[in-house]
Motif scaffolding. Structure first.
Motif: not given
Length: 166
Positions: A1-24
């Motif tokens: 497991m690698n923890l790191r600060p989010a970067t602007p390049a992560d925005a689309s991945s974070l959006a997709a993950l958020s939709i997955e978790v929130w809807l589920g």
């Protein structure tokens, strides 16, 4: 497991993950247009990029070899909805369900508290029907201090408010 600060390049991945978790998590009986519209309007790459750039926000991601599998978002300026509660919210803690039980949530919480830069405590709200989340937070030392409502399309959904000292 690698923890790191989010970067602007992560925005689309974070959006997709958020939709997955929130809807589920919250749409167990079916997807209505109201909830679909909320998810699709809220969890966008543009919105996540704005949060990443906001100095009052801290986003930390958990990254595995394939990509991001969880993240925490702290809002240092968010007042607690319960009188006398702290300022500083754990606004989001999402881990992909298939990665639950691997310690990602605990690690993200620890990293979030380390980066919080608040004096006393952090608060969070979670749906009162989300028993697994409530059990998880209590096991991490959070205490319930009240309730609030999440409002969507004129309807209120009960949330419990939890806090933990820094």
């Amino acid at each position: 497991m690698n923890l790191r600060p989010a970067t602007p390049a992560d925005a689309s991945s974070l959006a997709a993950l958020s939709i997955e978790v929130w809807l589920g998590t919250y749409l167990r009986a079916g997807v209505s247009g109201v909830f679909a519209d909320y998810a699709l309007e809220t969890f966008t790459a543009a919105n996540l990029a704005r949060l990443i750039a906001d100095p009052d926000q801290t986003l930390i991601v958990s990254q595995n070899v394939a990509g991001i599998d969880g993240y925490i978002r702290l809002d240092r300026a968010a007042p607690c909805p319960v009188d006398g509660g702290p300022v500083g919210e754990i606004a989001t803690l999402y881990v992909q369900p298939r990665h639950h039980g691997r310690g990602i949530g605990r690690a993200l919480l620890a990293a979030g508290f380390g980066a919080a830069q608040v004096r006393d405590a952090l608060w969070l709200a979670t749906n009162a029907e989300n028993a697994p989340a409530i059990v998880f937070y209590r096991a991490q030392g959070f205490d319930q201090i009240g309730e609030t409502d999440f409002h969507l399309a004129g309807q209120g959904y009960r949330n419990v408010v939890l806090t933990k000292a820094c």
